[in-house]
Structure formats: C-alpha cells, structure tokens
Design an enzyme around this catalytic site. Structure first.
Site: not given
Length: 1171
Positions: A368, A473, A514, A571, A651, A766, A792, A796
């Site tokens: 994960d 943000e 967005f 990022r 993920t 996704r 975790d 999963d």
C-alpha cells in the site's frame, strides 16, 4: 427480520468448533494421517513387532502441541477482535443517549457520532451540526483515501437536528440492497410520514470511516452485523495458509511411503522364499508341531511388520521439532529490539508461527502507499519565486542533505502572532525578500493565501484552526501563514487575509474549481484598490501552456527548478497570475452565468470559458511539498530490489500522486528505459495499450498471445523465464483501476501479467480493495511465486489475506490490517530486517534441519533392511526396542533443535549488507526434491557402513578374553553406539554457528546415551523391571564397550561414514564457494562497512522532462464554498459587492456527490490541521 449482531470475527475457532476443525486441519497433513494408519496396524498383534505406545505417544504429543499453538494464535486474534467489539458508541435507547458497546449495536438503532470518532456500523445520515445536514468523513480505512468526503442528510431528516425527543420518535422504514462489497454504490428507499425518499451512497456513512470537521451527527443503523458491513464484506475470508516446505513435505511423505512399500514388498518376497525353502527345517529344529505354514500368508504378514519397523524414516518427532523451531523463530521476531519502534512503543509481532521460513522465499511484495510508505504528513520544503530557489533544507556542496545546525538557524518567525511554532524553514533570504517588500514574493505568498478551499475558525482559546480538504492545501496555506500572509476567514463573497499584520479583504468574484482533467484551480478576486486578479495554481505541464509569451526566460529557469524538485521526489505545483480588465471580466462573467443556466452541454461550455480566461498568465514560480516518507523507506526499497524482490505498489491514490511517491522511493527513476502507462477505459483500449507496450519491450518480431491461447502451465512458465532473460534494461508499468478492471478479464490478464513481470516496478493506481486481492491472486496462481502483502488500513485486508504472507503496519489509526495479518510492526523499514534476516535465517535453519533429519533417520532405519537378509526376513529389529523409542526423542532431538533454532551462516548485519544472500531462498535451492534425494543417498550410504563394517569385524572373531563377542546384543550395542556418534559428529560438521547450547546439547546427548545404555543393561534395573528389560546378558554393554576392538570398529565406522562428506565439502567450498561461504571466510576478521545511502545521479530520459505534479484535491469544493452551503449561520452573508459566480442551487450537491463518486478509490491525504 432477524439480523446478526455487530461483532467482528477474525478468529477461526470457538469453543465448540475448535476440536473438530483443528483436527481436520491437522489430519490434512499426510504425515499425521500416515501415523494414524500405522497406529492402527500396531494394534494388530500378528504383524506388530513394536508396541503401540511407540507411535501413539508421539502422535498425541504432536497433535496436542500443534493444537495448543493454534489455539494460542487464535486466542490473540480473539482478544484483538474484542478490542474493536468493546469500543463505545452513544446509542439512543429509551429516549436517552447511552454508551453501548459496538458489538451490541443493532439494526434500527440511532447513533450519535462526534468529531474524530470511528463509525460503528453502516449508517443512514439523519442530521448533523453542519448547515444543510452536511458532514465530512475520512474513508482511509475503507479505500485508503484521506482527503475529506462530503455526506449530506435528506432535508426532511436534517430538520431533526439534535432534538433527542424528535429523533426518538423517528419511525422511518428503510428498504435497501442486500449486503455487498461495493464501496461507491448504495441503493435504497426511506419511507416516512407517508412519503418515499431515494437513498444513495451520499446519504450513507460506512463502518470504518472517521467523522472529521463536524461536531456531531446522528445516523440510523442500516447494516449492524459485523460481517454485513461493507468494511467486512471487503475483508475477505481468513484462509488456512501453508508454507511451500509444508506442501513439499506432504509430497515427500507420500514418496517415502511408496519407498517403504517397495522395501516391504522386497522383504515380504524374501520372507516367502525363505519360509518355503528354509523355514521348514527351523520348525523341526524348534520342535514346532503346528501344521504346514502358508509361506505366502507369512510374506503378507511380514510386509506389514516391516512397514511398522521402517516407519521411523519419517518419525512423528519430525513434526514436533518443526513446530518447536517455528515457535522459536517467532519469539526471535517478537524479541528483536531492532524492530521495536520506540515512538509508539510498538514491537514487531509474529501473529502466526507457521509461516516463518516462507519469509525467506518472497519474490513479490505488494505494498500500500498511504500510511505504509508515507507518513501522511505534508511538509513545505522548497519553492521557486521569480527564478530563485528558496530551500527549506540546507544542502552541502555534494548535494547531501544536512541537519540544521547552530550556524544555520531556522527562519525566525516568532514575531508573527499567528505563526505555527512547529514550522521550520532554513532559508533566511526569503524572509529578507519579504521584509524588503519584493512584489513578486508578496504576490506569490498572497496567491497561496487566497487560492484554496480551506475553511478557518477559532477555537475557545482564540487559536486559528484550519479545516483542510486536502493536505497539499494545508501545507501551502500554512506556509503562507508562517511567512506573514495569514488566511483569516471567508464568506461566499469575500476572503480575508492578514498581510504582514494588516487585515485585507478581497472580494471573491469567481472560483474556477479543480478537477482531474483541468489539473489546476483558480480564483478571481478584486483587491481593495479595485484591481481584478486571477490567481492560478496547478500542474506545470498544463499551466505552462497558458503562460504569456513574455515568460520565456523565467519559464526555462522555473522548468529547471521543477525538474530539480521532481528529481528529489517532491510534489510540485506551478504558480501564476493574471491582471484582468474590469470590462472584459464583466463580459466573461455574463457568459459564465448563461452557461450555468444552460440545459445543453453545460459542463462543456463552462470548461471552455475557464480555458478562455486562464490564458496569458504571468508566471510567479513553483512550490515543492514533501509527501513525507516513513523513515528508511528508500533504503529498504533499494535493499529489497538488490535481493531480487519485486515491489508492486497497489494504491487507491490517483496516478500523479502514486507516480510521485514511486520516484521519491527510487522505485521509479529518470534513467529507466521506459514507463508504460495503461489508462484505457474499455477492454479494447486496454488490450491495445498492452500490445503496444509489449512491442516496445520485446520488439516487433515477437508474436503475442491474444489471450485465447491456452497452454500448459509448465510450458508457459518456461517461456516466461526465457522471455525474462531476453529483456534488458529497466521498465516500469503504471495502470489505473478502471483499466485494471478490464485487464483482469480472462482474455487479457495473461498479457498484463507477462508485461508486468518483465517490468522492474509496477504501480496500480486508484484500485479498490477487491482489485488489490485480485492482483495478488493473479501473481500467486500464474507465476507460482511466494508473495507478501503489506498495508495499514482496512482497504488492505483482502490483499493481506490473499498473499502467502500478510504484514500489517501497526500504530496507525485502524486495526483491521493488523488483525488480519500474519506479522505486524510499526514501520515499513522493518520489512527489510524481517525478510533479509529473520526470513532468510528461518529458511536456512529449516532447510538444514530437514536435510539432517532425513539423513539421520534413513541411516537409522535402513539398517533394519540390511539385517533382514541375515535374520530370515523375520521382522526382527536390529536394535533393542528402548533404543528405537528413545533415538529420536532423547538421543538426537536436542542437537538438531539447537541447530534449527540458533544456527546462522552469516551475521545479521552481513545479511542486511549483502541482500544477494536472499536469492537461494527464492530459487528454493536449500531444500528441494534434489536435496532430499542427496540426503536419502547419504543416509543409505551411512546405513551400509553402520551395518556391514561391524558385521564384517564381528564375523568369526573372539574378544581379548578369548570369549566369543559376536552375539546379537553386542552387535546391537556396537551398531547403536556407532550410530549415535556418527550422527553427532555429522551435526557438529553441519553447525555453522556455535553457542553454549549447541555444545551442551551435542556432547550432552552422547553422554546421555551412555548413561541410559549402562543403566538399562545393569543388574539393578533388571531386578526392578525384569519384564521390561529382558536382556540375555546382564551387563552386556559394559562388557562390550571395554573391548578395544569394539572401539576400533566404532572409530572405523565413524571415519568411513564422515570422511567422504568432509572431503566433498572441503573441495566444494574451496573450488566452488557460494556467496555465503565467501562472506563467512572473512566475517570474523572484517566487519563489512555499510554503504552510505545516497541517490544515484539523475539522468532524465531524453523523451521529455518529468513533471513532479501531484495534488491531492477533490473536485466540487469550490462550488460548495461559493454556494455558502457549508458556511455556518453565525457568519452573515454580505449584501453588497459584485455579483459572484453561483451554480444552479438545485444541482450543486448532486454535482459534488457525483464528483466524489468519480474519485472513489483514489488515495490522497487529508487531515484537519490544528494550527
């Protein structure tokens, strides 16, 4: 209706089912069934030459020990279940709120939830503290996403509010779908007060969610039965896991049984011939007056007698020893201080004791991302403003990150009352630019404070609290706050910020939200001077296309900075603005209003208007945020890759974020030959993308399977291995969840698997919990590889249960992954030690143990076969019965246990420093069918030496006192003594790592043998138990072992048995040393220095510059803000100002919910930041 209770059950047994289920599981082992069959045979006096207790006592012992171990493991699962079942929840009972345990919650109960509380069951939201019945939830335990999602109550139920009396009178009836595992869909109807209301997923809060940014809410329990909730529906079933060595041993036991049958037939035929030709004379000699004995029937009885005598080739003590060794290995994992996480006082835990050696054979790790590789912490690290980099970390001349020292203090931001004291930024030049009033720097920070969807409020202590929808943000707004541009509050029409101590209110004219296609967000505001500005942030690949041509030089410089940031795994977002003319904006705004009210192509028209105004932007710079990895992730990934372990990331997060983390972990690198991205929306598109990727990988001349050709698995595996060898270079595969759904179809999955297994790294984005399990099953089934899944969260659990080994990361908010796991620890980095040290040692020890055990028992048992040719095939044992009983239980049990528990070829540090040592386990080199045959031949050779050397020496010989010593008992004592010494010397040669325990057990076992031997052959024991010790010659052992010739025979037998092995091993180590042999040579003299963990120099692929863009944000929050639906009533709406953009009030919530549904399965990070 009858509903189950709300308990969860991850344990396999209860008091009533334990005995039958556990016995059924244990007798699935061929060996246990085999020994039960032998026990039945031994109860028949005509064929048994050994008493029944020699088999039943060890059989009961091993079954009891295994049952106790299984019961203990399951009890710990039961205790973990109880921790969850006994959580408290407020339930409305008899018009009062009362605390009730989760397991007692029933369908139809009304539950009150408070902020940051876990949800006890699947609920229909009735009302909340937020306006219009809204509430915010985090679904990390379900789908891995940590960005907030919105749920809203029906308007008719939201009016109930927190009125307990009205809630208690609520008598609605819900008719809904049956329990299922679809996280993003729910259909049902609420009937109340004569009306019916449609229910969808946006009205439902699922078990495992956490209430966020909402003071309270009330919900009606829809699914209270633990197994019926969508959380448990996605958890999968607890499977009975067996190691590959267990399965191999089952096969070997069948082979050995077949071997025994062959030996039994040979000896039975020999008995029949002997009885027919010689037996009649013996009956006359012994004055036996019974009638003619049928020699065929005699052979039949002899067959079964020898099956009983020779069964010690696989003694029941083998399985007792295996369980003890596994238990010892499990305790070593539990006691390992290097896997103890002091931050949360969490040790590593082996939650099952039957899979340890499988840890040494892992080929694929399925991991994960959120909470496993990352910490769920976003940190503002660096930024580029007007062509200049401001770094949050100090870099030395070699570009090595160094800690902030006294010489380089963090920026002093304590002068600002609203600053976050925990924020550190080490570049003082940025503060100097702010103080000097650099307009570009001010505009940059002003944009960060204005362009976002963050909500603010003050707590009772007057502290400013930000409620953030996405963690990116939160990090950006927090950074602006700490540099003097503090976001204070907002209304649907205004945004108020504090600029270097001065309050400034901006009119919010439009919010361009967005989405995953636009990959950017913009706000249009009017400042107090009357200027209209558009502020935008988004992906550099998108935003750079919108820039004004005059930005050329700055664009080149910022692009280089972004490449640098991306190379560090940060990022990134590009930052730009535009000054707007008042008249132009009014005209554009009028067209936007028309588009909002349009009935046809509304979304397309709005998107076109957004494109029109978001052009000719002026570049300000870029931000770089670190999605903080857990400590040691990069080193662990690199080390596991060197061990030839392939890591696949599965993920629920979106593609950009997953790719970004892949680069941050060095699983993806810029010098890879190619990265294949599969993003087709139909099966045809996916098949075509896979075909093109395979063409790029293999070349045009390769013929591809279209998925319809079915070939034998063995041939396919051989083909795959050949293909894998022909692929050169490093490749990566990235596939989306919707594409994966098509790729997992039967006619495409072979192509997917072939391509994926040729790639160094695979990232599935996704994906749903079910898809994670399907990917694991695909590799398990078709690659015949040992798999490990680590995660975790509850999302999963299916993956953890499907893999051969499941590992749960403990210490996080949820317990579901740990409850379902086989092993658990607190940090991903401990996986390296679990596999490379504990796993490798467990596999090495178990293989060594099995090789030695089979060798010594073949040597011990086959002596009976050779003796049969000299005793008329009468099923007479060559050893006395007590020696046969004690050989495996007392004389040789402890030395082999000591080796199986403590032995190690190289130290733990060298195991970590040289991951290539792990490969023999993956290739199954240390114990396989070939190794078994070698052990078998070794044992046969030793049995020949043990029998024929004493036989030849005793033939027609007298002792030193002139007496004849070639009696049966002297022969048996000599052979038994030789056997004990030979196997003890052999285990001494096999032991690589000596401890005090090894010395005591090996030499102590020899001493114990002689003590028991002399005791059993003494006058005293014969006087007390004459029937149990009916030896012909009292003191035979003492008499025999005082003869020099006997000891010479024992010495000759030992040398003849051991010397070929010593010579072979010496030549092998000298001429063909393994990596383990080479390390062991200089291990004691030299400690291998651990290489510094440093990044390889990044050389970008020539095709294009890589974007580091990743933004965890959900579409629809701009619409939510501008509608005012999430504003509390205490904040009055202004009545003046330029008319702002408003979407259709009847459709805003449907749009938001639709967009929420579209992003289910994407992992992002989102927390409430208390600043």
């Amino acid at each position: 209706f009858l509903f189950q209770d709300n308990r969860i059950h991850t344990s396999k047994y209860n008091i009533l089912t334990f005995l039958p289920i556990n016995l059924f599981e244990q007798f699935q082992r061929v060996a246990n069934a085999y020994f039960l069959f032998l026990l039945i045979l031994q109860l028949i006096p005509e064929i048994s030459s050994l008493t029944w207790f020699t088999t039943i006592v060890p059989l009961v012992l091993v079954i009891t020990m295994t049952a106790v171990k299984d019961a203990t493991d399951d009890y710990f699962r039961y205790k973990s279940d109880n921790q969850v079942n006994n959580r408290q929840s407020e339930v409305l009972i008899d018009s009062k709120l009362q605390n009730e345990k989760w397991m007692n919650v029933k369908v139809g109960d009304i539950i009150k939830l408070e902020n940051n509380q876990f949800v006890a069951a699947d609920l229909l939201l009735l009302s909340s503290s937020e306006p219009h019945g809204l509430c915010y939830i985090e679904t990390a335990e379900l789908d891995g996403e940590t960005n907030l999602k919105v749920r809203h109550a029906l308007s008719v139920t939201s009016e109930l509010g927190a009125d307990i009396s009205r809630l208690a009178r609520f008598d609605g009836i819900v008719v809904c779908e049956a329990p299922n595992n679809k996280l993003d869909k729910f259909t049902g109807v609420l009937s109340w007060k004569g009306s019916k209301y449609s229910l969808s997923n946006e009205k439902i809060i699922l078990r495992g969610c956490v209430l966020r940014n909402t003071s309270w809410c009330f919900g009606l329990v829809i699914f209270a039965a633990g197994p019926d909730t969508k959380l448990m529906q996605n958890s999968g079933k607890t499977k009975f896991k067996r190691t590959s060595i267990d399965r191999l041993m089952n096969t070997l036991v069948l082979w050995i049984f077949g071997f025994l049958v062959c030996l039994g037939i040979i000896l039975a035929v020999g008995n029949s011939i002997w009885e027919n030709q010689v037996g009649e004379q013996f009956r006359t000699f012994l004055f036996l007056n019974e009638g003619e004995k049928n020699f065929v029937f005699s052979g039949f009885l002899t067959f079964w007698s020898y099956i009983i005598i020779l069964n010690t080739v696989v003694p029941i003590s083998l399985y007792v020893s295996v369980e003890v060794i596994r238990l010892g290995h499990s305790y070593f994992i539990n006691w390992d201080r290097k896997m103890y996480y002091s931050g949360k006082a969490t040790p590593a835990e082996a939650r099952t004791t039957t899979l340890n050696e499988e840890l040494g054979q892992i080929e694929y790790v399925f991991s994960d991302k959120t909470g496993t590789l990352t910490q769920n912490i976003m940190t503002f690290k660096r930024c580029s403003i007007n062509g200049r980099i401001y770094a949050g970390e100090v870099h030395d001349e070699l570009d090595q990150k160094t800690e902030i020292t006294k010489k380089k203090e963090p920026v002093d931001i304590s002068v600002k009352s609203q600053a976050d004291r925990t924020f550190q930024f080490s570049d003082h030049h940025l503060m100097e630019s702010i103080k000097l009033g650099d307009p570009k720097v001010h505009e940059f920070l002003r944009l960060l404070a204005l362009c976002h969807t963050v909500m603010s409020e003050e707590n009772s202590a007057g502290q400013l609290i930000y409620q953030v929808q996405s963690p990116d943000e939160g990090a950006l707004v927090n950074a602006a706050r700490n540099f003097g541009f503090v976001f204070k509050s907002r209304t649907p029409e205004t945004i108020t910020i504090e600029e270097l101590g001065t309050l400034v209110t901006y009119q919010l004219l439009a919010f361009l939200d967005f989405n995953n296609i636009r990959k950017r967000m913009s706000v249009i505001v009017r400042n107090p001077e009357g200027q209209i500005k558009l502020y935008s942030k988004g992906a550099d690949t998108i935003l750079f296309e919108k820039l004004h041509p005059s930005n050329g030089d700055l664009l080149t410089l910022t692009s280089d900075h972004l490449s640098e940031f991306a190379g560090e795994g940060l990022r990134t977002l590009a930052i730009a603005y535009r000054d707007l003319d008042d008249a132009y904006f009014k005209e554009w705004h009028k067209m936007l209003e028309d588009a909002n009210t349009a009935t046809d192509e509304r979304d397309e028209r709005i998107a076109g208007l957004y494109e029109e105004i978001e052009k000719d932007l002026m570049l300000l710079g870029a931000t770089a945020i670190e999605d903080k990895l857990q400590e040691g992730v990069i080193e662990t990934v690199s080390s596991l890759s060197l061990a030839n372990i392939k890591i696949w990331v599965l993920t629920g997060d979106k593609q950009e974020t997953a790719i970004n983390i892949g680069y941050a972990c060095n699983m993806l690198t810029d010098d890879m030959n190619d990265v294949f991205i599969i993003a087709g929306n139909t099966a045809i598109e996916v098949r075509e993308e896979l075909r093109k990727a395979k063409e790029n990988l293999f070349g045009q001349n390769r013929s591809f399977s279209n998925g319809h050709v079915v070939c034998e698995k063995k041939q396919q595996l051989e083909l795959d291995s050949v293909v894998e060898e022909t692929v050169t270079g490093d490749y990566a595969l990235i596939i989306n969840g919707h594409s994966l759904a098509h790729a997992l179809e039967s006619d495409v999955k072979n192509d997917l698997l072939e391509l994926a297994c040729m790639c160094k790294t695979v990232v599935c984005c996704r994906v749903t919990p079910l898809q994670k399990a399907q990917v694991v099953e695909l590799v398990k089934t078709h690659r015949n590889a040992v798999t490990l899944a680590i995660g975790d969260g509850a999302n999963d659990v299916s993956m953890i249960k499907s893999a051969h080994i499941g590992v749960g990361i403990s210490g996080q908010e949820g317990l579901q992954a740990v409850l379902a796991s086989d092993y658990s620890f607190a940090q991903f980095r401990y996986l390296q030690r679990l596999l490379l040290v504990h796993g490798r040692w467990s596999y090495f020890r178990m293989c060594k143990f099995l090789c030695y055990f089979f060798y010594k028992n073949f040597a011990f048992t086959l002596v009976h076969f050779w003796f049969a040719f000299f005793c008329g095939f009468s099923a007479q044992t060559v050893y006395d019965q007590w020696f046969i009983t004690l050989f495996n239980i007392v004389y040789t049990s402890l030395p082999v246990l000591a080796m199986g528990i403590f032995d190690q070829d190289v130290s733990d540090q060298n195991s970590m420093d040289c991951p290539q040592l792990y490969e023999p386990g993956q290739l199954n080199l240390l114990f396989n069918k070939h190794k078994f045959f070698i052990c078998m031949l070794h044992g046969i050779y030793t049995s020949l030496a043990l029998f024929f050397i004493p036989y030849g020496a005793f033939y027609n010989v007298a002792g030193e006192d002139g007496q004849h010593i070639a009696d049966y008992q002297s022969f048996a004592v000599t052979m038994a003594t030789s056997l004990v010494i030979v196997v003890s010397v052999q285990i001494a040669l096999d032991t690589s790592y000596w401890t005090v325990i090894n010395h005591v057990f090996i030499w102590g076992s020899i001493a114990t043998y002689f003590s028991i031997l002399f005791t059993m052959h003494s006058n005293g024991i014969f006087g007390v138990f004459p029937n149990q010790f009916p030896f012909v010659v009292i003191g035979n052992a003492r008499h025999s072992l005082t003869q020099k010739c006997i000891w010479l025979v024992i010495l000759l037998t030992t040398v003849a048995s051991v010397m070929p092995v010593v010579a072979f091993r010496f030549l092998k180590v000298d001429l063909y040393p393994t990596l383990s042999d080479q390390i062991r040579r200089w291990q004691k003299a030299q400690k291998k220095a651990r290489p510094l963990s440093s990044r390889r120099p990044q050389t970008r692929r020539s095709s294009s510059r890589r974007s580091g863009y990743a933004f965890a944000h959900q579409e629809g929050y701009g619409e939510l803000i501008t509608s005012g639906k999430n504003m509390r009533a205490k904040n009055p709406l202004p009545t003046s100002g330029l008319e702002k953009t408003l979407y259709n009030s009847t459709s805003w919530i449907e749009n938001l919910c639709k967009k929420t549904t579209d992003t289910v399965g994407s992992f992002s990070q989102d927390k409430t930041e208390k600043l």
